[in-house]
Write a protein that holds these residues in place. Structure first.
Motif, short mmCIF file in Angstrom:
data_model
loop_
_atom_site.label_atom_id
_atom_site.label_comp_id
_atom_site.label_asym_id
_atom_site.label_seq_id
_atom_site.Cartn_x
_atom_site.Cartn_y
_atom_site.Cartn_z
N MET A 1 -32.41 -27.89 32.97
CA MET A 1 -32.80 -26.82 33.89
C MET A 1 -34.30 -26.65 33.93
SD MET A 1 -29.80 -24.06 32.98
CE MET A 1 -30.55 -22.80 34.02
N TYR A 2 -34.99 -26.82 32.83
CA TYR A 2 -36.43 -26.59 32.80
C TYR A 2 -37.22 -27.80 33.30
CZ TYR A 2 -36.55 -22.03 30.58
OH TYR A 2 -36.43 -20.68 30.32
N THR A 3 -36.71 -28.99 33.06
CA THR A 3 -37.47 -30.18 33.44
C THR A 3 -36.97 -30.81 34.73
OG1 THR A 3 -36.02 -31.67 32.18
CG2 THR A 3 -37.91 -30.70 31.01
N GLY A 4 -35.70 -30.60 35.03
CA GLY A 4 -35.12 -31.22 36.22
C GLY A 4 -34.81 -32.68 36.02
N ASN A 5 -35.01 -33.20 34.81
CA ASN A 5 -34.73 -34.60 34.53
C ASN A 5 -33.21 -34.81 34.43
OD1 ASN A 5 -34.60 -37.23 33.54
ND2 ASN A 5 -36.49 -36.97 32.34
N THR A 6 -32.69 -35.78 35.16
CA THR A 6 -31.23 -35.98 35.19
C THR A 6 -30.68 -36.57 33.89
OG1 THR A 6 -31.56 -38.17 36.20
CG2 THR A 6 -31.21 -36.28 37.68
N ILE A 7 -31.56 -37.17 33.08
CA ILE A 7 -31.06 -37.76 31.84
C ILE A 7 -30.39 -36.71 30.96
CG2 ILE A 7 -33.28 -37.47 30.68
CD1 ILE A 7 -30.74 -40.33 30.17
N TYR A 8 -30.92 -35.48 30.99
CA TYR A 8 -30.32 -34.42 30.17
C TYR A 8 -28.94 -34.03 30.70
CZ TYR A 8 -35.05 -34.02 28.34
OH TYR A 8 -36.27 -34.30 27.77
N TYR A 9 -28.78 -34.05 32.02
CA TYR A 9 -27.46 -33.75 32.57
C TYR A 9 -26.45 -34.87 32.25
CZ TYR A 9 -29.70 -29.97 35.13
OH TYR A 9 -30.39 -28.83 35.47
N TRP A 10 -26.94 -36.09 32.25
CA TRP A 10 -26.06 -37.20 31.85
C TRP A 10 -25.61 -37.05 30.39
CZ3 TRP A 10 -23.46 -40.08 34.94
CH2 TRP A 10 -23.94 -40.41 36.19
N MET A 11 -26.50 -36.63 29.54
CA MET A 11 -26.14 -36.41 28.13
C MET A 11 -25.12 -35.28 28.01
SD MET A 11 -27.72 -38.68 26.38
CE MET A 11 -27.48 -38.02 24.73
N LEU A 12 -25.33 -34.25 28.82
CA LEU A 12 -24.39 -33.12 28.80
C LEU A 12 -23.02 -33.57 29.30
CD1 LEU A 12 -23.82 -30.10 28.42
CD2 LEU A 12 -24.67 -29.74 30.77
N CYS A 13 -23.01 -34.36 30.38
CA CYS A 13 -21.73 -34.86 30.89
C CYS A 13 -21.03 -35.76 29.88
CB CYS A 13 -21.97 -35.64 32.19
SG CYS A 13 -22.46 -34.59 33.58
N LEU A 14 -21.81 -36.57 29.15
CA LEU A 14 -21.22 -37.44 28.14
C LEU A 14 -20.50 -36.63 27.05
CD1 LEU A 14 -20.81 -40.25 26.92
CD2 LEU A 14 -23.06 -39.98 25.81
N GLN A 15 -21.17 -35.57 26.66
CA GLN A 15 -20.55 -34.74 25.61
C GLN A 15 -19.32 -34.01 26.15
OE1 GLN A 15 -24.49 -33.04 23.79
NE2 GLN A 15 -22.87 -32.88 22.24
N CYS A 16 -19.34 -33.63 27.41
CA CYS A 16 -18.14 -33.00 28.00
C CYS A 16 -16.98 -33.99 28.02
CB CYS A 16 -18.46 -32.52 29.42
SG CYS A 16 -19.56 -31.09 29.48
N VAL A 17 -17.29 -35.25 28.37
CA VAL A 17 -16.24 -36.28 28.34
C VAL A 17 -15.70 -36.44 26.92
CG1 VAL A 17 -15.78 -38.74 28.66
CG2 VAL A 17 -17.13 -37.48 30.36
#
Length: 402
Positions: free
Chosen positions: A20-36
């Motif tokens: 949310m603070y950086t807008g970098n998608t890599i962090y969202y990918w990491m979050l999605c990985l952990q959700c999976v």
């Protein structure tokens, strides 16, 4: 596991905030990985809960003190997915003594099984619940766990293991009943019948002709019948004091085991001499078991196996009432862990009344107090035969005093 789960979700929060603070998608990918990973963890748990199966066997299903019993538990994975981590807890004979469940941990590859074997020594008589108690499965990431409710499995059951008291070979013990039996045998050898005539009366319809006193009938001109006194076989009475002894834990287990072994060994020794045995025990209620041949001992062993030493009665009052109508020649063996002044008075009165009683006092080493020894010496002075049996010592040596 709890720490790992906290760190895992904390990392998810970190990835979310960083994205949310950086807008970098890599962090969202990491979050999605952990959700999976969370979804996969829940799916693997659900799969194990549905497909878990086991079997268990107990060999043999009953035992005698001194034997060993083998408990086998098979955990099966019949699916194409692994069971990452399974933890089982099970009860053994020692669980009833120390209160601790045993455990085993394992992982099961696809279509594999594992057998856990527990060899249980039968150290004390009693009835024990053994077998698998609970199963907990964990997901492949070690984040979540769930307990399998075994009671919902239609084939689940706990084994009830009965351990019978051990029968010890005892030295030859003097039994008044055996002496009376030899007297009765002499009478039988001196006559043609198993009974001796003691009186006469007139003939009644249905009287057997072999009981007619022919000489007297000819003299009186009427049929005269001989009456007989039947020689009944004397018996041995083993009176087991199953009232509350005040001990708990391993001390209670050891004391009760020794008392049960003493009672069954006396019964076996009497039957080896051809004498019937009556066992009377007072737990929560009065129980009497009669054994005439050695094969009858199974019912007595079953009773002693399940007997709880928790009777609320006073042993002196019980003994007094039970001995009021004893037949002549009965050999009375009194197995107890108590010795009190009131019991001392009852035993002295029995000795004075002509009832020959033998007392087997089973005691723990710490129970051998000075006051108790004084009471025992008083009993011996009054002619009561007493054998002191200390738990852990040889029973054969203890009964030699009889």
């Amino acid at each position: 596991m709890r720490t790992r789960r906290i760190l895992f979700f904390l990392m998810m929060v970190v990835w979310l905030i960083a994205g949310m603070y950086t807008g970098n998608t890599i962090y969202y990918w990491m979050l999605c990985l952990q959700c999976v990973m969370v979804l996969v963890a829940f799916a693997s748990l659900a799969w194990m809960l549905i497909r878990f199966s086991y079997n268990q066997t107990l060999t043999p299903e009953t035992g005698i003190k001194g034997q060993s019993i083998e408990l086998k538990m098979g955990i099966h994975n019949d699916t194409f997915m692994p069971f990452p981590y399974v933890e089982i807890t099970y009860a053994t004979v020692d669980t009833a003594i120390d209160g601790k469940l045993r455990s085993a941990r394992m992982g099961l590859p696809p279509r594999q099984s594992r057998t856990i074997t527990a060899v249980m020594p039968c150290n004390y008589r009693g009835v024990y619940t053994v077998g698998l108690q609970s199963v907990r499965v964990y997901d492949m990431f070690g984040l979540f766990s769930s307990r399998i409710k075994l009671e919902r499995l239609y084939y689940h059951k706990n084994f009830t293991l009965s351990i019978y008291p051990e029968i010890y070979p005892l030295p030859r013990i003097a039994m008044p009943a055996a002496d009376l039996e030899s007297v009765a045998e002499e009478h039988r050898l001196q006559t043609d019948d198993v009974a001796m005539p003691t009186d006469i009366r007139g003939y009644r319809y249905g009287d057997p002709l072999r009981h007619v006193h022919w000489k007297l009938s000819m003299r009186k001109g009427d049929l005269i019948i001989k009456l007989f006194e039947q020689y009944t076989r004397p018996d041995v009475l083993v009176f087991l004091d199953a009232t509350n002894h005040g001990h708990s834990g391993i001390e209670a287990t050891q004391l009760e085991d020794c008392m049960a072994s003493t009672a069954i060994s006396l019964a076996a020794a009497a039957m080896d001499r051809g004498l019937p045995v009556r066992l009377i025990g007072y737990g929560m209620e009065r129980t009497e078991i009669i054994c005439r041949i050695r094969s009858d001992l199974s019912s007595m062993m079953e009773y002693l196996c399940r007997l709880a030493f928790d009777g609320p009665f006073r042993v002196d009052e019980i003994l007094k009432s039970e001995t009021m109508a004893l037949p002549n020649g009965t050999a009375l063996f009194f197995v107890t862990s108590h010795i009190t002044i009131k019991l001392l008075q009852v035993l002295n009165n029995l000795q004075k009344s002509g009832i020959e009683i033998r007392v087997l006092l089973v005691e723990l080493p710490q129970d051998q107090a000075h006051d108790r020894q004084l009471l025992l010496e008083q009993l011996r002075k009054n002619g009561t035969c007493i054998a002191q049996i200390t738990v852990g010592d040889s029973l054969e040596e203890g009964v030699k005093a009889l």
